[in-house]
Write an enzyme that holds these catalytic residues in place. Sequence first.
Site, PDB file in Angstrom:
ATOM      1  CD  GLU A  32      51.416  45.904 -72.467  1.00 39.66           C
ATOM      2  OE1 GLU A  32      51.158  44.704 -72.748  1.00 39.66           O
ATOM      3  OE2 GLU A  32      52.426  46.497 -72.878  1.00 39.66           O
ATOM      4  CD  GLN A  59      42.921  28.536 -73.933  1.00 39.18           C
ATOM      5  OE1 GLN A  59      43.291  27.955 -72.924  1.00 39.18           O
ATOM      6  NE2 GLN A  59      43.448  29.674 -74.325  1.00 39.18           N
ATOM      7  N   GLY A  60      39.292  27.448 -77.283  1.00 37.33           N
ATOM      8  CA  GLY A  60      38.494  28.458 -77.986  1.00 37.33           C
ATOM      9  C   GLY A  60      38.111  29.593 -77.055  1.00 37.33           C
ATOM     10  CE1 TYR A  61      40.352  29.918 -71.483  1.00 35.84           C
ATOM     11  CE2 TYR A  61      38.537  28.835 -72.617  1.00 35.84           C
ATOM     12  CZ  TYR A  61      39.381  28.939 -71.517  1.00 35.84           C
ATOM     13  OH  TYR A  61      39.249  28.071 -70.462  1.00 35.84           O
ATOM     14  CB  SER A  62      41.561  34.938 -78.130  1.00 34.32           C
ATOM     15  OG  SER A  62      42.364  34.973 -76.996  1.00 34.32           O
ATOM     16  CD  GLU A  86      52.049  28.209 -60.265  1.00 34.00           C
ATOM     17  OE1 GLU A  86      51.497  29.012 -59.492  1.00 34.00           O
ATOM     18  OE2 GLU A  86      52.874  28.545 -61.124  1.00 34.00           O
ATOM     19  CB  SER A 114      47.836  26.664 -80.224  1.00 30.06           C
ATOM     20  OG  SER A 114      48.263  27.867 -79.722  1.00 30.06           O
TER      21      SER A 114
END
Lengths: 386, 363
Positions: free
Chosen positions: A367, A129-132, A245, A164
Amino acid sequence: MTTDRAVDDLRAEIRAWLAANLTGDFARLVGTGGPGSEHEDFDLRREWERRLGEGRWIGVGWPVEHGGRGASLPAQVAFHEEYARAGAPARVNHMGEQLLGPTIIEFGTVEQQERFLPPILRGEELWCQGYSEPDAGSDLAGVRTRAVMRDGRWHVTGQKVWTSLAQFADWCFVLARTDPGQERHRGLSYLLVPMRQEGVEVRPIVQLTGTSEFNEVFFDDAVAEEIVGAPGDGWRVALGTLAYERGASTLGQQIGFRRELDAVFAAARENGAIDDPDVRDRLTDAWIGLELLRDQAVASLAADGDPARGSISKLLWSHWHRDLGELAVDVLGAQGALAVSDPYELSAAQRLFLFSRADTIYAGASEIQRTIIAERLLGLPRGGGR
Amino acid sequence: MLFAESAEHAELRAMVSSFLAEQLPERLSGSADALDRSWSQVVELGLVGLLVPEELDGQGGDLADASVVLQEQGACLAPIPLLATTTVLGALVATGSAAGRAAAAELCRRGASAALAFAEDARLDDLRHPRTVARAEEGGAALTGTKRYVIDAGTADVFLVSASWEGRPELFVVRRGAGVEVVAEPTLDQTRPLSTVVLDGAWAERVSGPDGRGVEDAVDLLYTALAAEAVGAAGRCLAMTVQHLRDRVQFGRPLGTFQALQHRCADLATSLDAATAALGNAVRTWGTPAHRVAAPLAFAVAQEAFTSAAAETIQMHGGIGFTWEHDAHRYFKRAASTELLFGSSRRLRRLVAERAGLFAPAV
C-alpha cells in the site's frame, strides 16, 4: 546484456573462490538460511561471513577508500548472481553491509568510519535495524523511542519491533526521538546502540510459520555513545539508508526465485498436477512473471536510480513471490493441508506459502509502495490527511 | 516516461509525437488527398523504412528506433499505415531472400505503404495454416483465397500474404491490381481501418527465406510491433487519467488525493513498467531464437496493460469517459479490437509456454 571485462573478471573470480571455499565444513551450508529459515546453522554461517571477509567479498559495492571493491552496479549484480548460483548460504549481516555501512560512509564521521566499517568488512560485527515500533510501522515518523543526553552519552528507552536477527546482533542502529518538542520526522536522531548491555532485552516473535526471525527489542536506559549525523537529523539519515538501491541484489534474488519455480514445476510433474490445464496456465503465468522480473530489473540498471522505481520492483517481485507460494501449495492439493510432522514441521512449499505473506508487508508494504508510485512517479497530489 | 532512454530516441520520440499531433485532425477528416499528404510526410521524415538497411534504400535504423515510433503512433492512435508498413518491410528484409530484400528496396524507393494479409477467419491458428493457395506460375505464383481483418489494406500499394505453397505456409508479395479486390469493412475501432482482401489468381512473388521460412517470423515481428503500440497507448491512457485526477475536484479536493484512485494508477504504472521492459527484451532479441518467446510474451503483457489502462481510463473519468466526444472510448475500442483480432492474452500466454517448452516431456 552487454558485459564489460571488469564484470566478467569479477564473476570469474567469485565463481572460483566459491568453488574453492564452499567446501569442507562449509559445504553443508549450501541452500541454508534465508527468510523463514534464519535460524538454520547460524553459527556456521557467521563463520562463513568471516571467511567471506578474508576473501574481501564483503562490501563489494563499497568505495575502495572505505575498504570495498568499488564494484559497478553490473559487477555487483554478477557477484550476487554467482553467489546465488552456487547456493551459498544467506548472509548474516545484510543490515551491516547493505544498510548501516553505506549510511556511515555517507553520513558518518571519519572516526565512525574507522571504527565501524572494518569489523563489518571482516564479518566480525553484526548489525540489526531498530526502526519499526508497535505504533510506528508504515508510519515510521511516529516513532516514540526516546533518547536523552546525560553525562555525555545518549540514554535510550523504548521498544522496537520486527527486528531481524536481533538475538545475534552486536549493534543496532536506532531511530529515536531526541527532541520531544518536535513532532513526526523532526527531532529524530540516528543512534548506534551496542546490543550486549544490561539495558537491552531481546524477545523473539513467533511468526505464522512457527519460527522466529523477528524480535521485539526493549531498550531500558540503554547507553549509546555514537550518533550518526547531527541530533535532529535522524530522519534524513534513515531515509538515506532506505533509499539505497537494492536493485543489485534483486538479480541474485531471482536466481533463488528460479530455483523455487523449478521446484514447483517438479512437484507438479511428480504428482500429475501438471496435466491439469488450469495448473498449466498458472505455471505459465509464474514463468512469465519471472521473465518480467528479470526484464524489469535489467531495464532498471540502465535507468537512473530513482527510488520511486524501486517501489515498482518491490510490488512486482513481492506479489509474484506470494502468488508462487499459493501455486506451490495448490499443486500439492489436499496433501498440502498436512504438515510434515509435529510439532509444526512444514514442507518447503508450505513455508514458502506462509512466509511469502510477509513479502508484501516488510520493506515497505504494498500500500505504501503504491502511494509512492502514485505521488512521486506519477505526480498525483498528496493524499488527504497528510 | 518510466524508463530513461538515449538522447537520440528521446529526440525521435519528440519529433514523431509532435508530427502526429499535427497530422491527426487532417487524417481523421478521411479525404483521400489528406491521407496521401500525411503519408508523404511520414515517408519524408524517414519514419517508414527504419527496418530496411541503407543499401536497400531504407533508413538503416533498428527495431529499437521503430519501437519508439510505433509507441508514439499507439499513443495517439494515429490512423496511418505505419505499423503495417513497418512490419511488412521488416519481415521482408528478415527473410534474407533475394526476392524479399528486393521487394523491400522497391517499396522504400516508391514510398509505398503495405498491409499484412494473414488472417482468414476468426480462428487464430489459421495464421499458420492458411487456406489461401499459391499455384506456381511464370516466374512467380498465382494466389487464390480470401484474407480478412487486413489492417490498412485500403491504402496499401502492396500486400504481404501468407499462402499454402507445396503444403507449407509461405510468404508472398502481391501488388494491388488485377485479381486483387479490397473491400473496406465497418469497424468497432474506427481508428483502425480493416478490409477483406479477395485474391483471385493474383500474381505474386514468393519471398520466403530458406526452408520456406517467413510467416511465423513475420507474425512474431507483428506481435512486437503491436506490443510497442500497446505500450504507447497504455502510457497515454495513464497520462490522461493522471491529468484528469489532478484537475477534477469533487468533495472539495482533487480526485487524485483519494488513495483508492492513487493505488489503481500505481497498479497501471507497474504493469506498464513491466510491459515496457518486456518490449525492450523483445526488441533486443529480434533476429535470435529467443525472440520466438520474447515476442508473444511482450505482446501478451503489453496488451494486458493496455486493456486495463483503457478500461480504467473510462472508469476514472466518470461520466465524460463514456461520451463519444472524449477520447477514452477510442483507446478502449483499440485495446478490445486488438485482442479480438490477435487472440486473447491467455492464448498468447499458452503460445509462450509452448515455445518455451515449459510442458515438454521431461528428458
